[in-house]
Structures are given as structure tokens and as C-alpha cells.
Design a protein around this motif. Structure first.
Motif, short mmCIF file in Angstrom:
data_model
loop_
_atom_site.label_atom_id
_atom_site.label_comp_id
_atom_site.label_asym_id
_atom_site.label_seq_id
_atom_site.Cartn_x
_atom_site.Cartn_y
_atom_site.Cartn_z
N THR A 65 41.51 40.59 27.97
CA THR A 65 42.08 40.60 29.33
C THR A 65 42.70 39.27 29.74
N TYR A 97 37.82 46.01 36.10
CA TYR A 97 39.11 45.78 35.45
C TYR A 97 39.99 47.04 35.53
N LEU A 133 36.92 39.07 27.49
CA LEU A 133 37.70 37.95 28.01
C LEU A 133 38.99 37.76 27.21
N TYR A 170 40.22 34.67 40.94
CA TYR A 170 39.16 35.18 40.07
C TYR A 170 38.16 36.00 40.85
N ASP A 206 46.72 41.69 36.05
CA ASP A 206 47.35 40.51 35.45
C ASP A 206 47.21 39.27 36.33
N THR A 207 46.92 39.45 37.61
CA THR A 207 46.86 38.32 38.52
C THR A 207 45.44 37.97 38.97
N SER A 211 41.18 36.37 30.19
CA SER A 211 40.33 35.77 31.20
C SER A 211 39.55 34.59 30.62
N LYS A 217 41.74 37.67 37.61
CA LYS A 217 40.98 37.65 36.36
C LYS A 217 39.49 37.79 36.62
N SER A 262 35.54 37.40 35.26
CA SER A 262 34.62 36.76 34.33
C SER A 262 33.24 36.76 34.99
#
Length: 344
Positions: free
Chosen positions: A195, A143, A192, A117, A153-154, A197, A156, A158
Motif C-alpha cells: 500500500t 484500506y 505496508l 495518516y 493513495d492520499t 505506507s 496512508k 499504519s
């Protein structure tokens, strides 16, 4: 760090924890590696301690290059903080400048496959509002930069939120975001959801108890059920479950279902307050770990493993505020456990 979350109703307070999608695997239980201290061992020693205790995920509050290089190649998965003060330039810059920031500040020092993350800002809404307008644009640019690198995709994205963004959290089904934050929260939740997330929240039932002992019992905060409360036929006997579900209900109230919740910080101090002790810290953190490993879930999301980052690896002797702020460490700076907490 979270400040007390104020309750609006009678009994119980809520301040929160973590969920992840349905899975047969246990939810990761990680630890925060705070470094607001002048007596900490070098990162290499900290990493040896983390590895020897079979901790597999760690939260770093900033992208310190020496620390990232120390973690490189260890296989430990990381949540890495993007500092609040970096957000204006990321938000106002181009995708190319965000790409350059990622390359220079993070990817130059650690492989992308160790990054789980990016926490874009910490406790900004309500608590550091100057940066509120920069959070979502920063996340959007980062992003797009991650997508250009094939990493969206790997890794994330937030932002770590204070639990006080709920203006009401009791009963859980009445969970609602602060109305002043509703527009920005809807935009964040949309991001979120789009995506894949999680919502990240810093949760400290310790503060809820110490601030409102007339409404929150120590037993309720420490997973020592003495009574059971019912909300829409769901049974609650601890603050942990009730708070998670209050956030789930708050998201659903805005039209968003299924977004996972990650507790980016939670813990209990060992000193500095009447309720702060190694015994209470073990009771709280021990239950947090067991629930994550056993995929206990919550009444509203049963069987959904709880991913959580315990605060903190070490005591931090330079933390500001009350004395207990300095005493959240699971380990002493000599590497000896403050209490017998097992992570597996």
C-alpha cells in the motif's frame, strides 16, 4: 508512550526515528497533541500556537470530534489515531462498517485532504497483545473503505509500534524483530509494502539512556558525538541514526526493502529525572528538527529526509507512571516555550 528498549549487547542502545523517500523537499517535522491533562487550553488556542510556530503536521491520538472540527480548514496535516479498543469491531466487521466508521468518526468532522495518516492502534504488539490479532484485519478493512472513497493513495494506514519490538538492535546490522512477533510483522510489512505506507515506531532514547547508563552515554543519546562506532563500514556517532538503521536492517532481514520509517513519537522530558532538563530536551529535539529539515538521513539511507512527530505539545499532568512522563511538553499551557526550539 514508549518504554525502555532493552539492549542485548555491550554498548549503545537503540530506540528510533524516521525516514521518507528520496525527495528534494524537507521532511515534515510535526508534533503530538496529547491531551491527558485537566489544565490544557482549548483546541482553538492550541491550534493558534501550532500555526504561529509554523508547525504543519500534528498527531492526534484519537478522533475526538471537537478537536477535529477545530483543526478543520486550518491546512494542518494530521495523523489521526484509531483507538486500540475500536479494533475488534473494525476487524470483525465488513468493509461497509469500516466505511461507516470512517464517515461517522473522522470524515464527518474534517476534510480528507487534511488527513495524512491513520495510525491503527498504538503500541499493541508486546505491550497490549490482546489486540494484536485485530491490527492487520482492521487495516485491511479500512484500506478497502478508503479505496472505495478514492482516498487510498492520499491517506496512508499504519500502526504505531513500540521500539521494543526489536529483540536485538546492536549493532544496527544485527537488527531483528522479536521472534514471537515474526509472523505478524511479516504480514504487516507486506501490507505496508503493498500500500506504499510507512513503518511507524515510537522512539525514546531518553528511556534507553536512563535504563542502561552503563551502556548508553548521554552524549550518544543527545547527538553530542564523542566516539564513532563502525558497522559494516558505516559510521555511527548517535543513537538516533543507529536505531533507524536497526529497523531498516530488521525489515530487510524479513525480505522487505525500501519501506519508509516514520517516527510517530519521540521526545525528551524537561523535569522529573536527573537527565530530564530543558537544556537536554533542546539538545535532543533541536537535533531531531534540524536533521529532518536538512534531509540528513542515516548512514544506511543518507539523504533520506526524516519525518518525525515530537512528543509533546504540552505537559500532560494526568499521565501515569514516573514523574517525567508528565513533562514532555515543548510549550507550557500558557503558550510559552519550555525551551527555545525552532521548527523551521
Amino acid at each position: 508512550m514508549e518504554t525502555p528498549c532493552l539492549f542485548m549487547s555491550l554498548t549503545s542502545l537503540l530506540c528510533f526515528f524516521v525516514l521518507f523517500p528520496h525527495s528534494t523537499a524537507t521532511a515534515p517535522v510535526g508534533i503530538c497533541y496529547g491531551r491527558v491533562a485537566d489544565n490544557l487550553p482549548p483546541p482553538s488556542d492550541a491550534i493558534n500556537l501550532i500555526v504561529s510556530n509554523r508547525i504543519t503536521t500534528v498527531r492526534l491520538f484519537n478522533a475526538d470530534p471537537d478537536t477535529l472540527r477545530a483543526f478543520s480548514g486550518t491546512g494542518i496535516a494530521l495523523m489521526i489515531g484509531v483507538p486500540n479498543e475500536a479494533l475488534p469491531s473494525l476487524a470483525n466487521g465488513t468493509v461497509e462498517s469500516s466505511l461507516q466508521w470512517l464517515q461517522s468518526n473522522i470524515l464527518a468532522d474534517i476534510s480528507a485532504n487534511q488527513i495524512r495518516y491513520l495510525a491503527v492502534g498504538n503500541e499493541i504488539f508486546l505491550k497490549d497483545p490482546f489486540y494484536t490479532a485485530y491490527v492487520l484485519p482492521s487495516m485491511q478493512n479500512l484500506y478497502k473503505a478508503l479505496r472505495a472513497l478514492g482516498l487510498a493513495d492520499t491517506i496512508k494506514l499504519s500502526t504505531a509500534l513500540a521500539a521494543s519490538i526489536l529483540s536485538n538492535s546492536y549493532p544496527p546490522s544485527a537488527g531483528v524483530f522479536d521472534p514471537n512477533l515474526q509472523p505478524v510483522m511479516v504480514q504487516l510489512l507486506q501490507f505496508l509494502q503493498d500500500t506504499g505506507s510507512p513503518l511507524m515506531v515510537n522512539v525514546y532514547p531518553f528511556f534507553s539512556y536512563t535504563s542502561n547508563p552503563q551502556y548508553v552515554s548521554l552524549d550518544y543519546a543527545l547527538f553530542r558525538p564523542t566516539t564513532t562506532e563502525y558497522d559494516q563500514s558505516l559510521a555511527y556517532d548517535n543513537m538516533f541514526d543507529a536505531t533507524i538503521d536497526a529497523f531498516v536492517y530488521a525489515m530487510e532481514r524479513e525480505g522487505f526493502e525500501g519501506i519508509p520509517v516514520v517516527v510517530s513519537e519521540t521526545g525528551w522530558p524537561t523535569a522529573g529525572s536527573e537527565a530530564a532538563s530543558p537544556e537536554n530536551a533542546l539538545a535532543y529535539n533541536g537535533n531531531v528538527v534540524r536533521r529532518g529539515l536538512n534531509n540528513v538521513g542515516t548512514p544506511k539511507r543518507p539523504g533520506v529526509g526524516v519525518e518525525v512527530f515530537l512528543f509533546d505539545l504540552f505537559d500532560e499532568n494526568k499521565k501515569e507512571g514516573a514523574e517525567y512522563e508528565k513533562h514532555f511538553g515543548v510549550f507550557g499551557v500558557d503558550g510559552v516555550k519550555a525551551y527555545n526550539l525552532n521548527f523551521n
